[in-house]
Enzyme design. Sequence first.
Site, PDB file in Angstrom:
ATOM      1  N   ALA A   8      21.743   2.330 -19.549  1.00 16.09           N
ATOM      2  CA  ALA A   8      20.300   2.593 -19.537  1.00 16.09           C
ATOM      3  C   ALA A   8      19.669   1.823 -18.389  1.00 16.09           C
ATOM      4  O   ALA A   8      20.056   0.691 -18.099  1.00 16.09           O
ATOM      5  CB  ALA A   8      19.662   2.163 -20.855  1.00 16.09           C
ATOM      6  N   CYS A   9      18.723   2.478 -17.729  1.00 17.96           N
ATOM      7  CA  CYS A   9      17.939   1.804 -16.694  1.00 17.96           C
ATOM      8  C   CYS A   9      16.465   2.092 -16.951  1.00 17.96           C
ATOM      9  O   CYS A   9      16.140   3.014 -17.697  1.00 17.96           O
ATOM     10  CB  CYS A   9      18.369   2.222 -15.294  1.00 17.96           C
ATOM     11  SG  CYS A   9      18.002   3.916 -14.838  1.00 17.96           S
ATOM     12  N   PRO A  10      15.566   1.313 -16.347  1.00 14.84           N
ATOM     13  CA  PRO A  10      14.143   1.479 -16.652  1.00 14.84           C
ATOM     14  C   PRO A  10      13.604   2.888 -16.410  1.00 14.84           C
ATOM     15  O   PRO A  10      12.847   3.398 -17.216  1.00 14.84           O
ATOM     16  CB  PRO A  10      13.454   0.464 -15.732  1.00 14.84           C
ATOM     17  CG  PRO A  10      14.489  -0.569 -15.487  1.00 14.84           C
ATOM     18  CD  PRO A  10      15.799   0.168 -15.478  1.00 14.84           C
ATOM     19  N   SER A  16      21.583   5.265 -14.675  1.00 12.15           N
ATOM     20  CA  SER A  16      22.243   5.394 -15.976  1.00 12.15           C
ATOM     21  C   SER A  16      23.430   6.342 -15.883  1.00 12.15           C
ATOM     22  O   SER A  16      24.513   6.054 -16.389  1.00 12.15           O
ATOM     23  CB  SER A  16      21.266   5.914 -17.034  1.00 12.15           C
ATOM     24  OG  SER A  16      20.195   5.035 -17.188  1.00 12.15           O
TER      25      SER A  16
END
Length: 148
Positions: A8-10, A16
């Site tokens: 997961a990334c922002p 991701s």
Amino acid sequence: MKFVAVTACPTGIAHSQMGAENLEQEAERRGHDIKVEIQGAMGAENELTAEDIAEADAAIIAADTSVSRDRFEDLPLVKGTIKAAVNDVEGLMDQAEEAAGADADTEVTVEADATDDTDDDHDSGSPDVRRGGDRSKGLVARLKRLLS
């Protein structure tokens, strides 16, 4: 060995998926099974089932956002950044293999190198200093390989 992972990334647009792809390729190269859940802008993709988690030897969370660890409480857990999954998947997988042989209470946090810049596209201006990860694993290199 069998692993489960969450990336997961922002923003959840590219990193991701890149991290998930790297984890899948590295696990396959080492002869391991892995199932990777991607948490991104479109929600969760390839969601892990309770059965997937129960069969796993260890879990990997490669995320720069909050990911619930409750599902993995009975597994050794390796926590790293999405950058580690993109730029240093070998190190992340080494930690996961080590954790898989440990107790279920084991949690390993993979720290990013403090000298790494989070933006691989910037050059320091000096030929002696290169920031970022392995450029052969970067987006431009992957696109070149894909299109050639």
